[in-house]
Design a protein around this motif. Structure first.
Motif, PDB file in Angstrom:
ATOM      1  N   ARG C 171       5.205  -0.137  -0.922  1.00  0.00           N
ATOM      2  CA  ARG C 171       5.016  -1.186  -1.926  1.00  0.00           C
ATOM      3  C   ARG C 171       4.681  -2.517  -1.269  1.00  0.00           C
ATOM      4  NH1 ARG C 171      10.411  -0.837  -5.296  1.00  0.00           N
ATOM      5  NH2 ARG C 171      11.230  -0.807  -3.171  1.00  0.00           N
ATOM      6  N   ALA C 172       3.859  -2.433  -0.206  1.00  0.00           N
ATOM      7  CA  ALA C 172       3.454  -3.636   0.526  1.00  0.00           C
ATOM      8  C   ALA C 172       2.527  -4.482  -0.335  1.00  0.00           C
ATOM      9  CB  ALA C 172       2.742  -3.249   1.818  1.00  0.00           C
ATOM     10  N   GLU C 173       2.742  -5.793  -0.295  1.00  0.00           N
ATOM     11  CA  GLU C 173       1.864  -6.713  -1.031  1.00  0.00           C
ATOM     12  C   GLU C 173       0.764  -7.266  -0.125  1.00  0.00           C
ATOM     13  OE1 GLU C 173       5.524  -8.282  -3.886  1.00  0.00           O
ATOM     14  OE2 GLU C 173       4.302  -9.743  -2.824  1.00  0.00           O
ATOM     15  N   ALA C 174       0.910  -7.054   1.170  1.00  0.00           N
ATOM     16  CA  ALA C 174      -0.096  -7.484   2.147  1.00  0.00           C
ATOM     17  C   ALA C 174       0.024  -6.550   3.338  1.00  0.00           C
ATOM     18  CB  ALA C 174       0.144  -8.937   2.575  1.00  0.00           C
ATOM     19  N   VAL C 175      -1.024  -6.519   4.161  1.00  0.00           N
ATOM     20  CA  VAL C 175      -1.001  -5.664   5.350  1.00  0.00           C
ATOM     21  C   VAL C 175      -1.446  -6.487   6.554  1.00  0.00           C
ATOM     22  CG1 VAL C 175      -2.211  -3.741   6.491  1.00  0.00           C
ATOM     23  CG2 VAL C 175      -1.276  -3.441   4.185  1.00  0.00           C
ATOM     24  N   VAL C 176      -0.770  -6.291   7.666  1.00  0.00           N
ATOM     25  CA  VAL C 176      -1.164  -6.938   8.920  1.00  0.00           C
ATOM     26  C   VAL C 176      -1.774  -5.870   9.826  1.00  0.00           C
ATOM     27  CG1 VAL C 176      -0.236  -7.981  11.017  1.00  0.00           C
ATOM     28  CG2 VAL C 176       0.537  -8.790   8.778  1.00  0.00           C
ATOM     29  N   LEU C 177      -2.948  -6.148  10.342  1.00  0.00           N
ATOM     30  CA  LEU C 177      -3.586  -5.220  11.279  1.00  0.00           C
ATOM     31  C   LEU C 177      -3.011  -5.471  12.666  1.00  0.00           C
ATOM     32  CD1 LEU C 177      -7.303  -5.390  10.084  1.00  0.00           C
ATOM     33  CD2 LEU C 177      -5.563  -3.661   9.562  1.00  0.00           C
ATOM     34  N   GLY C 178      -2.413  -4.448  13.254  1.00  0.00           N
ATOM     35  CA  GLY C 178      -1.597  -4.653  14.443  1.00  0.00           C
ATOM     36  C   GLY C 178      -2.289  -4.425  15.753  1.00  0.00           C
ATOM     37  N   CYS C 179      -3.487  -4.961  15.934  1.00  0.00           N
ATOM     38  CA  CYS C 179      -4.154  -4.862  17.233  1.00  0.00           C
ATOM     39  C   CYS C 179      -5.312  -5.844  17.259  1.00  0.00           C
ATOM     40  CB  CYS C 179      -4.676  -3.439  17.464  1.00  0.00           C
ATOM     41  SG  CYS C 179      -5.555  -3.285  19.044  1.00  0.00           S
ATOM     42  N   ALA C 180      -5.460  -6.557  18.375  1.00  0.00           N
ATOM     43  CA  ALA C 180      -6.557  -7.514  18.498  1.00  0.00           C
ATOM     44  C   ALA C 180      -7.904  -6.834  18.276  1.00  0.00           C
ATOM     45  CB  ALA C 180      -6.515  -8.181  19.872  1.00  0.00           C
ATOM     46  N   GLY C 181      -7.975  -5.540  18.606  1.00  0.00           N
ATOM     47  CA  GLY C 181      -9.239  -4.824  18.465  1.00  0.00           C
ATOM     48  C   GLY C 181      -9.653  -4.564  17.035  1.00  0.00           C
ATOM     49  N   MET C 182      -8.766  -4.855  16.097  1.00  0.00           N
ATOM     50  CA  MET C 182      -9.101  -4.610  14.683  1.00  0.00           C
ATOM     51  C   MET C 182      -9.620  -5.870  13.989  1.00  0.00           C
ATOM     52  SD  MET C 182      -5.780  -2.334  13.512  1.00  0.00           S
ATOM     53  CE  MET C 182      -5.290  -0.801  14.340  1.00  0.00           C
ATOM     54  N   VAL C 183      -9.851  -6.910  14.794  1.00  0.00           N
ATOM     55  CA  VAL C 183     -10.180  -8.221  14.223  1.00  0.00           C
ATOM     56  C   VAL C 183     -11.369  -8.180  13.261  1.00  0.00           C
ATOM     57  CG1 VAL C 183     -11.589  -8.880  16.224  1.00  0.00           C
ATOM     58  CG2 VAL C 183     -10.538 -10.652  14.821  1.00  0.00           C
ATOM     59  N   ASP C 184     -12.302  -7.264  13.500  1.00  0.00           N
ATOM     60  CA  ASP C 184     -13.503  -7.203  12.665  1.00  0.00           C
ATOM     61  C   ASP C 184     -13.245  -6.688  11.253  1.00  0.00           C
ATOM     62  OD1 ASP C 184     -14.970  -7.976  14.776  1.00  0.00           O
ATOM     63  OD2 ASP C 184     -15.638  -5.957  15.330  1.00  0.00           O
ATOM     64  N   LEU C 185     -12.150  -5.969  11.104  1.00  0.00           N
ATOM     65  CA  LEU C 185     -11.978  -5.202   9.874  1.00  0.00           C
ATOM     66  C   LEU C 185     -11.297  -5.955   8.740  1.00  0.00           C
ATOM     67  CD1 LEU C 185     -10.652  -1.953  11.623  1.00  0.00           C
ATOM     68  CD2 LEU C 185     -13.012  -2.476  10.977  1.00  0.00           C
ATOM     69  N   ALA C 186     -10.630  -7.052   9.076  1.00  0.00           N
ATOM     70  CA  ALA C 186      -9.734  -7.683   8.103  1.00  0.00           C
ATOM     71  C   ALA C 186     -10.434  -8.061   6.801  1.00  0.00           C
ATOM     72  CB  ALA C 186      -9.055  -8.903   8.721  1.00  0.00           C
ATOM     73  N   ASP C 187     -11.577  -8.726   6.897  1.00  0.00           N
ATOM     74  CA  ASP C 187     -12.233  -9.210   5.677  1.00  0.00           C
ATOM     75  C   ASP C 187     -12.629  -8.052   4.769  1.00  0.00           C
ATOM     76  OD1 ASP C 187     -11.893 -11.706   6.596  1.00  0.00           O
ATOM     77  OD2 ASP C 187     -13.996 -12.069   7.110  1.00  0.00           O
ATOM     78  N   LYS C 188     -13.245  -7.067   5.401  1.00  0.00           N
ATOM     79  CA  LYS C 188     -13.734  -5.939   4.601  1.00  0.00           C
ATOM     80  C   LYS C 188     -12.569  -5.210   3.917  1.00  0.00           C
ATOM     81  CE  LYS C 188     -16.435  -1.802   5.282  1.00  0.00           C
ATOM     82  NZ  LYS C 188     -15.263  -0.966   5.540  1.00  0.00           N
ATOM     83  N   LEU C 189     -11.489  -5.024   4.669  1.00  0.00           N
ATOM     84  CA  LEU C 189     -10.360  -4.291   4.106  1.00  0.00           C
ATOM     85  C   LEU C 189      -9.627  -5.111   3.044  1.00  0.00           C
ATOM     86  CD1 LEU C 189      -9.076  -2.619   7.396  1.00  0.00           C
ATOM     87  CD2 LEU C 189     -10.113  -1.450   5.440  1.00  0.00           C
ATOM     88  N   SER C 190      -9.572  -6.418   3.226  1.00  0.00           N
ATOM     89  CA  SER C 190      -8.975  -7.281   2.194  1.00  0.00           C
ATOM     90  C   SER C 190      -9.702  -7.068   0.875  1.00  0.00           C
ATOM     91  CB  SER C 190      -9.112  -8.764   2.575  1.00  0.00           C
ATOM     92  OG  SER C 190      -8.291  -9.084   3.653  1.00  0.00           O
ATOM     93  N   GLU C 191     -11.020  -7.049   0.984  1.00  0.00           N
ATOM     94  CA  GLU C 191     -11.818  -6.888  -0.231  1.00  0.00           C
ATOM     95  C   GLU C 191     -11.620  -5.502  -0.835  1.00  0.00           C
ATOM     96  OE1 GLU C 191     -16.500  -7.494  -1.100  1.00  0.00           O
ATOM     97  OE2 GLU C 191     -15.593  -8.706   0.520  1.00  0.00           O
ATOM     98  N   GLN C 192     -11.671  -4.526   0.041  1.00  0.00           N
ATOM     99  CA  GLN C 192     -11.557  -3.142  -0.431  1.00  0.00           C
ATOM    100  C   GLN C 192     -10.229  -2.885  -1.162  1.00  0.00           C
ATOM    101  OE1 GLN C 192     -12.243  -0.387   2.744  1.00  0.00           O
ATOM    102  NE2 GLN C 192     -11.414   1.388   1.631  1.00  0.00           N
TER     103      GLN C 192
END
Lengths: 242, 242, 242, 242, 242, 242
Positions: C171-192
Motif C-alpha cells: 500500500r505504498a503511496e510513493a516508490v524510491v528507486l534504490g540505485c543510482a543506475g536507475m536515475v533514468d527511469l523515475a520520470d517515466k515510472l512516475s507517469e506510468q
C-alpha cells in the motif's frame, strides 16, 4: 451523569445511530446528550474532512456546557487534543476507546475501517497512543461511510471478508470496527467469529462513565492547558471579524 | 516559480516577518506570495489554536490557486496533512523543514520553542516524522509568541539560555528555533554558538524550491487522495448552510 | 555554486549517467563537478563493497577542495558520516535524499533496489534516519548494478513488477528507486504509475542546492567534529607508511 | 581453536594490551593470534577514523586465513558487517560483545567511553543491536584513546567519576567500558562499585569461543553473502590499478 | 565448572533430551547437572503454564546450590528475571540464548515454535530483549510440545515447511527453533537449508561457559537485587503456612 | 455485577485497604469481593516476589468462580497474562489501569513507586502496554511496601518530593502512584498539585465495570486461549503429585 456524544460530521442519521447505541450501553442514571456538528463535512474520510470538522465539533462542545464527559463519535478521534483543552471533563475519542478496550482483551488486534484514504490517519493515531505493536494492521473495506447502510448485506460481506483475513493473515486475536457507522455490527460479528469484535461508540461511552465515577479530570498543565479567554471564540465569531 | 507562504494565524506582522525572511532566502526567479489567514487565532500556541487555525489556512490555499508549492509558516505545521489533500503541489511545514535540515547537518539536535503548552504537539510531530531519536528534547523559553518582539533583549536572553542548556545538557549538535517569530535570530545565534541554529521559514522555502525543481508531486494515492469535489467547500460556505 | 557529485564506485559510465542527471536538474548557476572514485570496487552491492569504497570516496572529496556541497552518488549512502567529518559544507547521500523527499510527498513508501544482499544495509540506514515506519519495505529486483543497462527492457520489467507489488501489497503511496543506475527511469515510472517514483541523484542535487542557499553548515561539534590534522591522511599515504 | 584478534588501528601497543587480556581469558586450547592493522589511523575516534581503518582490518582478516573466529578489537565495532561478508567463521566486535554480556547480567546499563565525538557512532550501533532501551546513556570521559595510559591515575579518576554518575543519575545496574584501552580496569572497577563493569575484549574472546564450540557459522544468505571472487581485492591492489 | 540445566516442566524425558544435547556441546571440564522441576505443568505452552512452572524451577535452583551458571531449558525463558534475583551466577534462558546467537550470525532471523498460543509470549520476550527488529516473525508449526517426538517425520515436515516460508516470505537469514524439544534437529536443518538453524539449549550452555570464564556476575543492584532472606521461602513452605 | 479484587500478596490489611477503596468507587449494584492470596510473599517488591505470588493469585481466581471481572491488586500487574487464560471475563491489573487512565487525561505522565528494585519490572510493563513514550520516568520513593502506613507523614513527604520532581524535571502532566498501598493518597495529592494523581485500584475497578457493561470478553484465541482441562491444576495439587 450527562455524557455528551458529539458527532463531528453533519449527518444527523449517524448521530442518531450513535445515540441509540450509546443509550443502549449507558448505565441507569447516565443521560446521553447526542449532538450533531452544526457545520462541516457530511462524513469524515481522511485528513481534509477531519480538519474541516474540528471547529464545528469544538463549537458543539462549548455550546453544550452542561456535561460530565465528552465522546467524540468519529473513528479518527477528530480534534481530540483540541477538545481536551476546552474542558477539564474527560474527553474520549471512539477510536481511542476501542483500541484501549481491545488492548485489555487481547495480545494483538486488527482494525477494519471504511476507505483506504483514512488508513494513514488511523495509523498515526495508533502510534500516538502507543498501539503500533499491538495493532497489527488497519484494513479497509472500501465502503464509503455514508454507504454503510445503503449497501446493506454487501457492506457486511466486505467487512466480514476483512475480519477473516485479519484472523487468518494477521493472526489477530480481536478486531476493532473502524467507523461509527458500524456500531450495529459488533455483537453479531463477535458471535460469528468467536473473538471480540469491538465498536468504538459503546466503548467510549462506557470508558467515560468510568472516568466520571473516578472523578478524574483532564490535566490543565502542559499540552492541555486551557487557552486564554480571549482566544475562546467560535469559528463564526472569527469569520465575522474577518 | 511562485511559492505561497501561508501564515495560519491572523497576525499580519508575523506574515510580514516571514515574508521578508522568505524573500531574502528565495532564489532569483522565485516569487514569494505571502498571505495571512483571514480568520482564526492571532497566534498558535497549542492544540486548540492549531485546530481553529486550519480552516482559515486551507481557505487561503484554495483562494490562491496559482502557486508551485506551499509553505505553512507555523512551527507546529498546522494542518499539513489536510493541506496536502488539496493540491498535488509540494506542501511543507516550517517545523518539518527545520527538522529535516537539522537531520542532514547533525547527529542530534534540540528544539527551543515558545510556550510549554506547545511542546507535546511538537513532540507528536517529531514522532510522526521519525525524528524522536534524533531530536533529544523540545525546550520552551516560556515567551508567548506575540511577545517575541516586544520583549526584545529579554526574549533573546531566554532563548540563548535554552540553547546553552541544549548544548551542555542535551549534547545537541544543532538547535532548531521553534517559532516562525524567531526567524531573525538564526544567523546571529549560529555564529554565537558555532553550531547550526536553524529557522523553519527559510528552510521550508528552500526545500520547496528543491521540490519544485525536481518536478515532484504530492501523491494522490492513499492518505493524500483529493477529497471529492462536493466536499471542497470553505468554512464560510459550511457555516452559511447551517 | 559548485556541487561535487562523487561516485564512490570506479565505474566511470555510472558517474557519467549520474552527472547527466545532476546537470539536467541543476539550477542555472549551479556547476556539477562529477568525479569517479579513483580506487575501490566497480559497483557497491552490500557491506563489503561499501567498506572498500569509502576511502576512495573520501580521497575524492579531499582532492576536490573547491565545492559548496557534496552528493554521495550511491544509494547506500557510502561513507556519509565519515564524509561529514571532512568538511563543514553540506554532504548528502542519494539514498537519504530520496527518502527525505518521499517522506514529504507521501505517508508511506517502498524502495525498489537491485540485489537482495544490499537490503539489510538499506534497512539499517532507514532506521538510522528514522524512516522505519514510513518506509514499508525494501524490495529487490535481483538485477546486478552493472547489468541495469545491459539488461534493458528485462530490467525495466523486473523493476515494474516490484513497483506494482509495492502499490498492491505494501500500500505504498510513493516508490524510491534504490540505485543510482536507475536515475533514468523515475520520470517515466512516475507517469506510468501515477504516484511519485523518486530517484536519489536528482533529489540529492536539489537538496544540496537548498542547503547551500540556506548557507547552513554541517555541525563541527560532536560526531561530525573534524579529525585532527595529523589524521587527515589519504589511504595511499597510509599504505606507503606501512 | 584459533581466535584472530584484529586491532583495527595501527598502534601495536594497543594490540599487545588486547592480546594480553585475550590470552588471560582464553580457555586452554584456544590460541590467540593478535594482529595489528598494517595501515590506517593510529586510533579510532569517530566516523572518519573508523572508515579509514576498515580496509586495513579487512586485509588483516584475509591475510590471516587460518582462524576459527574473529574479534574486532575496537569499541565502535569497526567494519563488523563487512568482515562478516569475508568469512563464514563467527566475527564479533568488542562493543557488541560487551553490550550483549551486559544485557544478560542487568536490566539497564550505561557506557563510559573516551571522547564525545565517538558517542553518536556508538549510539547508532546500540540502536542497530536493539540495545537502545537497555543502554541508558553513553558517557564520555573526554580522555583521548592514546592518552588512556599516559594519563594514568587522572584517566582513572575521570572514568570513575562517570561510573558514579551512571549509577546515580542513570540508575545503571552495570557499566560497559567503551574502549579497548580500558581492558585493564574492568576487574578492579567491578569490585570497587559492586556492579558488573565490563570490558569488550574479554567478552568478545569468550563469546567467540562459545560460537566456535557451537560450530555455528555466519549466514551466507542475504546481507552477509560473500562478495564475488572478482571483488575480493585488497586496498593495495585497488590502489595499484588506479 | 558446573552448569545447572533446569527443565521448568516436569517431563523427565525432555530433561534427558536437553541434558544429552548440553553434554554434547559442553567443554571438557564442564559438568552438566540437569534437573527436572519437581512440580508444575508437564509442558509449557503459553502464559498459564509458564506462570505455574516458575516456582518449581526456582525451587530447583535453590536446592541445587552448587553451580557456576544456570540454563533455563524452556524456550519462553520461564522465570528468567526471578531466577536472576536468586543468585549472582549467570542465568540464561534458551530462548534468549538462541536469539542472541542468531543476532551475531545474521541480519534478520525468524523463529519456528510449537503452538500459536505461545507466540505472543515469545514476541513479548523479543521486544524485551530488543530483538523486535531483527526477528522478523515468530512462526508456529502447530505441533504440541509433547508430540514433537511421537509425531516423528510428520513433525519434521511441518517444521521444515515453516523454515521454507521463513526463508522465502520473511527473507530470514537464519532460523531459531523455538522449543527445547527440537534440539536434535538443528544440525540437520542447518545443513539442509544452508543457513544457521539454531537450538537454544546448546546456545545457552555455551554462552554460560563464556560468562563463567569471564568471571562476570549478575548485577545485585536494581531489578535483580536479592530478595531479603525472610522472603526466600519455597512454594511448599508457603503452602504449609497457609 | 461482582468484581473480584485479588490481592496477590498475603497481607490481609492491604487487601482490606484495597477493598475499602474499591467499594468507595464501585457503582451501586457492583459487589466487590476482595480476596487475599492464600500463600506467597507478604509483599511484592521485584521479580522474585512477583513470580512466587502468581500461583496463589491464580488459585484465588479459580476458587472464586462467581465473578464478572477480576482486578489484580498489585501495581506490577502480577500474573496478568496467566490470569487472562483462566477466564473469558475481563481481567485488569491496577498498574495497567492507572496507566491507561493517565493516558486519557494527559500527554505525558510519570510514576512514583516504592522501591527501586521494582522499577525495571514496571518499565517492562510500560513497554509491553505501549506506554514507553507517554510515561516519562518511573521514580522510586524508596519506601518498602509494608512501611507505607507505618512511616506515615515521612512516607508522604518522600512521595510528595518525587511528585514535585516529576512535575519540574520530567514535565509530567499527571502522576501515577505506583503501589496499591498508596490508594488513600490520590485525591489529596491531586488537589495539592492541581494535576491528576492516579491510584490503580480505583481505576481498575472502574474500568472493569466498563468492560462488564460492554459485555466484552477476553479473547479465547491465540495467547489467551484457555489451557486444556488436564493442565488446570492448583499449585497444591501439583505439589502433592511430587
Amino acid at each position: 451523569m450527562r455524557i455528551l456524544v458529539v458527532n463531528p460530521n453533519t449527518t444527523a442519521s449517524m448521530t442518531e445511530k450513535a445515540c441509540v447505541a450509546a443509550r443502549r450501553i449507558a448505565s441507569e442514571g447516565t443521560e446521553i446528550v447526542a449532538v450533531t456538528s452544526q457545520y462541516g463535512p457530511v462524513s469524515i474520510e481522511g485528513y481534509y474532512d477531519e480538519a474541516m470538522a474540528v471547529p464545528g465539533m469544538l463549537d458543539a462542545i462549548q455550546l453544550e456546557k452542561d456535561f460530565d464527559a465528552v465522546v467524540i463519535a468519529c473513528f479518527d478521534d477528530t480534534g481530540l487534543d483540541a477538545a481536551r483543552c476546552l474542558t477539564d471533563k474527560p474527553v474520549i475519542g471512539i477510536g481511542e476507546a476501542a483500541y484501549r478496550v481491545a488492548a485489555m482483551l487481547s495480545n494483538k488486534f486488527s482494525v477494519v475501517t471504511t476507505l483506504g484514504r483514512s488508513v494513514p490517519a488511523l495509523e498515526h493515531n495508533l502510534i500516538r497512543y502507543g498501539m503500533e505493536r499491538q495493532c497489527i494492521r488497519v484494513r479497509s473495506s472500501e465502503i464509503p461511510v455514508l454507504e454503510l447502510e445503503s449497501e446493506g448485506p454487501d457492506a457486511i460481506s466486505k467487512i466480514t471478508l476483512e475480519i477473516e483475513k485479519a484472523i487468518e493473515e494477521d493472526r489477530a486475536e480481536a478486531v476493532v470496527l473502524g467507523c461509527a457507522g458500524m456500531v450495529d455490527l459488533a455483537d453479531k460479528l463477535s458471535e460469528q467469529f468467536s473473538i471480540p469484535v469491538l465498536d468504538g461508540v459503546t466503548c467510549a461511552v462506557s470508558l467515560c462513565e468510568s472516568l466520571v465515577r473516578l472523578k478524574v479530570k483532564t490535566t490543565r498543565k502542559g499540552g492541555y492547558a486551557p487557552p486564554p479567554h480571549s482566544k475562546l471564540r467560535t469559528m463564526n465569531e472569527m469569520l465575522n471579524d474577518k
